[in-house]
Design an enzyme around this catalytic site. Structure first.
Site, short mmCIF file in Angstrom:
data_model
loop_
_atom_site.label_atom_id
_atom_site.label_comp_id
_atom_site.label_asym_id
_atom_site.label_seq_id
_atom_site.Cartn_x
_atom_site.Cartn_y
_atom_site.Cartn_z
N GLN A 83 0.82 -1.21 0.00
CA GLN A 83 0.00 0.00 0.00
C GLN A 83 0.85 1.26 0.00
OE1 GLN A 83 -2.63 -0.71 3.32
NE2 GLN A 83 -3.63 -2.43 2.32
N CYS A 84 1.92 1.22 -0.79
CA CYS A 84 2.83 2.37 -0.89
C CYS A 84 2.47 3.17 -2.13
CB CYS A 84 4.28 1.88 -0.97
SG CYS A 84 5.47 3.23 -1.07
#
Length: 297
Positions: A83-84
């Site tokens: 989830q970057c």
């Protein structure tokens, strides 16, 4: 301000920076036409940046079995697993720049089946790599319409692990989004000290954020009481106790509660993730039989 939320801009742009670092930044600009925030922060350690930059250049731009656009798509898949959104946004731009099909960026379901087949091993490598077996490799190499060659798979796996690690660097160094990247708030979890955090964009998100932070503070007060009784037994002074507590409180408040960060994730990250609930699970729990681990000697 600047490339990092944690490191003062003045420190990154300090006068009289050593010539080796300056030369590296010039090379990065000439090669890519820009110097991204990762490069700026890593430039504080020129020798490390030099090795990193050469490695990444070889992975993404030099000869190899995978076409350039697929390399960037694999980078997107790996970064999205953690989830970057900073790295996802960066490589979406790179993907289009090297001629990638814009339709693929609507989500993993729009990518070719061959790339989608990487999803399972990407998920395991990101969160529980000890669960990988030879069958996972065999399934990808199996002869058929969507099979991978061994050379392609090796490059894909190196890219996946490289970007899993780089996502940790982005979060750990508080890398800020590039100015042109989605209005500038995609990569970092909301800050409890800032009114401009994504959580305050709507009243519901803002109230949830405040509730979460209040819970953290209440928990910290309870911890303080427990610690004080423990430290008194060890003969630690009141002054030392206060210093330790303040340090722990500051560090704990920098970590946003999980419900606070969930709603601020943009759909352009989650669309590349299947089974988002799958995450790290400790495999060394006492009293339980450890799962078999895949060993390659």
């Amino acid at each position: 301000r600047g490339p990092s939320a944690f490191i003062p801009l003045e420190e990154i742009l300090q006068e009289g920076a050593e010539s080796s670092r300056h030369q590296l930044l010039v090379e990065a600009f000439v090669s890519a036409g820009r110097v991204d925030n990762i490069t700026m922060v890593m430039g504080l350690h020129p020798q490390y940046l030099s090795s990193f930059w050469k490695t990444q250049y070889l992975l993404l731009r030099m000869d190899g079995p995978l076409p350039y656009h697929k390399r960037h798509y694999i980078a997107i898949m790996a970064a999205a697993r953690h989830q970057c959104s900073y790295l996802v946004g960066l490589h979406m731009g790179e993907f289009l720049q090297v001629g990638g099909n814009p339709a693929w960026l609507q989500g993993l379901h729009c990518a070719p089946q061959k790339l989608r087949n990487l999803n399972e091993i990407n998920k395991l490598l990101a969160h529980r790599p000890w669960l990988i077996t030879k069958e996972h490799i065999e399934a990808l190499l199996k002869t058929g319409e969507h099979s991978w060659s061994l050379a392609e798979l090796v490059q894909a796996l190196v890219l996946l692990t490289h970007y899993h690690s780089l996502a940790s660097f982005v979060f750990g160094c508080g890398i800020n989004p590039e100015e042109e990247q989605d209005g500038g708030h995609g990569c970092r979890p909301p800050s409890p000290h800032s009114d401009s955090s994504p959580a305050s964009d709507d009243s519901v998100g803002g109230s949830r954020g405040k509730d979460g932070l209040r819970e953290v503070e209440v928990l910290m007060e309870r911890m303080k009481l427990l610690q004080e009784s423990q430290l008194e037994e060890e003969g630690v002074t009141q002054e030392e106790m206060a210093t330790r507590f303040e340090l722990e409180k500051t560090e704990s408040l920098l970590v946003a509660p999980s419900d606070l960060s969930d709603h601020s994730l943009q759909s352009n990250v989650l669309c590349f993730v299947e089974d988002p609930e799958f995450g790290y699970k400790d495999f060394t729990r006492r009293g339980e039989q450890a799962p078999p681990t895949f060993r390659a000697q």
